[in-house]
Design a protein around this motif. Structure first.
Motif, short mmCIF file in Angstrom:
data_model
loop_
_atom_site.label_atom_id
_atom_site.label_comp_id
_atom_site.label_asym_id
_atom_site.label_seq_id
_atom_site.Cartn_x
_atom_site.Cartn_y
_atom_site.Cartn_z
N ASN A 116 0.82 -1.21 0.00
CA ASN A 116 0.00 0.00 0.00
C ASN A 116 0.85 1.26 0.00
O ASN A 116 0.49 2.28 -0.58
CB ASN A 116 -0.93 -0.01 1.22
CG ASN A 116 -1.95 1.10 1.15
OD1 ASN A 116 -2.66 1.23 0.17
ND2 ASN A 116 -2.01 1.89 2.20
N ARG A 117 1.99 1.18 0.63
CA ARG A 117 2.86 2.35 0.74
C ARG A 117 3.72 2.56 -0.50
O ARG A 117 3.93 3.69 -0.92
CB ARG A 117 3.75 2.17 1.97
CG ARG A 117 4.57 3.37 2.26
CD ARG A 117 5.12 3.34 3.64
NE ARG A 117 5.93 4.54 3.79
CZ ARG A 117 6.90 4.66 4.64
NH1 ARG A 117 7.18 3.68 5.45
NH2 ARG A 117 7.59 5.76 4.72
N TYR A 126 -1.73 -2.02 -13.78
CA TYR A 126 -0.68 -2.96 -13.41
C TYR A 126 -0.36 -2.92 -11.92
O TYR A 126 0.22 -3.85 -11.38
CB TYR A 126 0.58 -2.73 -14.25
CG TYR A 126 0.35 -2.99 -15.71
CD1 TYR A 126 -0.22 -4.19 -16.13
CD2 TYR A 126 0.67 -2.04 -16.67
CE1 TYR A 126 -0.45 -4.44 -17.47
CE2 TYR A 126 0.44 -2.28 -18.00
CZ TYR A 126 -0.12 -3.47 -18.40
OH TYR A 126 -0.35 -3.72 -19.72
N ARG A 127 -0.75 -1.84 -11.28
CA ARG A 127 -0.57 -1.76 -9.84
C ARG A 127 -1.42 -2.84 -9.13
O ARG A 127 -1.00 -3.39 -8.12
CB ARG A 127 -0.94 -0.38 -9.32
CG ARG A 127 0.03 0.68 -9.79
CD ARG A 127 -0.36 2.04 -9.31
NE ARG A 127 0.57 3.02 -9.88
CZ ARG A 127 0.53 4.29 -9.64
NH1 ARG A 127 -0.41 4.79 -8.84
NH2 ARG A 127 1.39 5.11 -10.18
N ILE A 128 -2.57 -3.12 -9.67
CA ILE A 128 -3.42 -4.17 -9.12
C ILE A 128 -2.73 -5.53 -9.25
O ILE A 128 -2.74 -6.34 -8.31
CB ILE A 128 -4.80 -4.21 -9.82
CG1 ILE A 128 -5.50 -2.86 -9.70
CG2 ILE A 128 -5.66 -5.34 -9.30
CD1 ILE A 128 -5.76 -2.43 -8.28
N THR A 156 -7.05 -9.97 2.29
CA THR A 156 -6.45 -9.71 0.98
C THR A 156 -7.51 -9.29 -0.03
O THR A 156 -7.30 -8.36 -0.81
CB THR A 156 -5.72 -10.97 0.47
OG1 THR A 156 -4.65 -11.27 1.37
CG2 THR A 156 -5.15 -10.76 -0.92
N ALA A 157 -8.64 -9.97 -0.02
CA ALA A 157 -9.72 -9.62 -0.96
C ALA A 157 -10.20 -8.19 -0.71
O ALA A 157 -10.42 -7.43 -1.67
CB ALA A 157 -10.87 -10.61 -0.82
N SER A 158 -10.32 -7.80 0.53
CA SER A 158 -10.74 -6.43 0.86
C SER A 158 -9.70 -5.42 0.39
O SER A 158 -10.03 -4.38 -0.17
CB SER A 158 -10.95 -6.28 2.36
OG SER A 158 -11.97 -7.12 2.81
N LEU A 160 -10.37 -2.54 -2.48
CA LEU A 160 -10.15 -1.11 -2.26
C LEU A 160 -9.14 -0.55 -3.26
O LEU A 160 -9.30 0.57 -3.76
CB LEU A 160 -9.70 -0.85 -0.83
CG LEU A 160 -10.75 -1.12 0.25
CD1 LEU A 160 -10.14 -1.01 1.63
CD2 LEU A 160 -11.92 -0.17 0.09
N ASP A 161 -8.11 -1.33 -3.56
CA ASP A 161 -7.13 -0.92 -4.55
C ASP A 161 -7.78 -0.76 -5.92
O ASP A 161 -7.50 0.19 -6.64
CB ASP A 161 -5.98 -1.92 -4.63
CG ASP A 161 -4.69 -1.36 -4.09
OD1 ASP A 161 -4.73 -0.30 -3.46
OD2 ASP A 161 -3.65 -1.99 -4.32
#
Length: 145
Positions: free
Chosen positions: A30-31, A42-44, A129-131, A135-136
């Motif tokens: 996240n950071r 691609y960040r996902i 992880t799913a959450s 959110l991402d």
């Protein structure tokens, strides 16, 4: 024979270790992911791969606990198609963590408590992880890309 308090402490140590691993992976993803210069979509993928790596490490930590318990006969054993190898413990841990259920390897004795807590922990961490990924995706999947 090992006391119930010892069984409880072994379970707590393993669970705390895997929760810390999971937290640190998600925190660092996240950071650092927003700082990388890659397309948003691609960040996902990077987040998903990082989360999968975290889950694999957590499964291996449980496998180490199983291997220790089986090798020292501290908590009972694993039966069925179990040869006593570390990779059998990893395979068993994968099936328990993902709550696939018992198949060709199953627990006997006090190791059942570790098995039960791994299933619960796996369920919670997979949901976490799913959450995180949801959110991402909400954050990065927009009309801009």
């Amino acid at each position: 024979m090992i006391a119930m308090l010892d069984i409880f402490l072994i379970n707590i140590v393993v669970v705390v270790a895997v929760v810390i691993v999971h937290y640190e992976f998600l925190y660092r993803l996240n950071r650092f992911i927003p700082r990388w210069h890659v397309l948003h979509r691609y960040r996902i993928v990077i987040g998903l791969l990082g989360a999968l790596l975290a889950h694999a490490i957590e499964i291996w930590l449980f496998a180490i606990a199983y291997y220790f318990a089986v090798s020292t006969d501290v908590l009972g054993g694993l039966s069925g198609a179990f040869d006593g190898t570390f990779l059998d413990c990893v395979y068993y841990s994968f099936t328990v963590f993902t709550t696939l259920g018992f198949g060709d390897i199953f627990p006997e004795g006090d190791i059942r408590f570790l098995t039960g807590i791994e299933s619960l922990t796996g369920l919670v961490l997979i949901t976490w992880t799913a959450s995180y990924l949801f959110l991402d995706m909400q954050h990065y999947w927009s009309d801009r890309e």
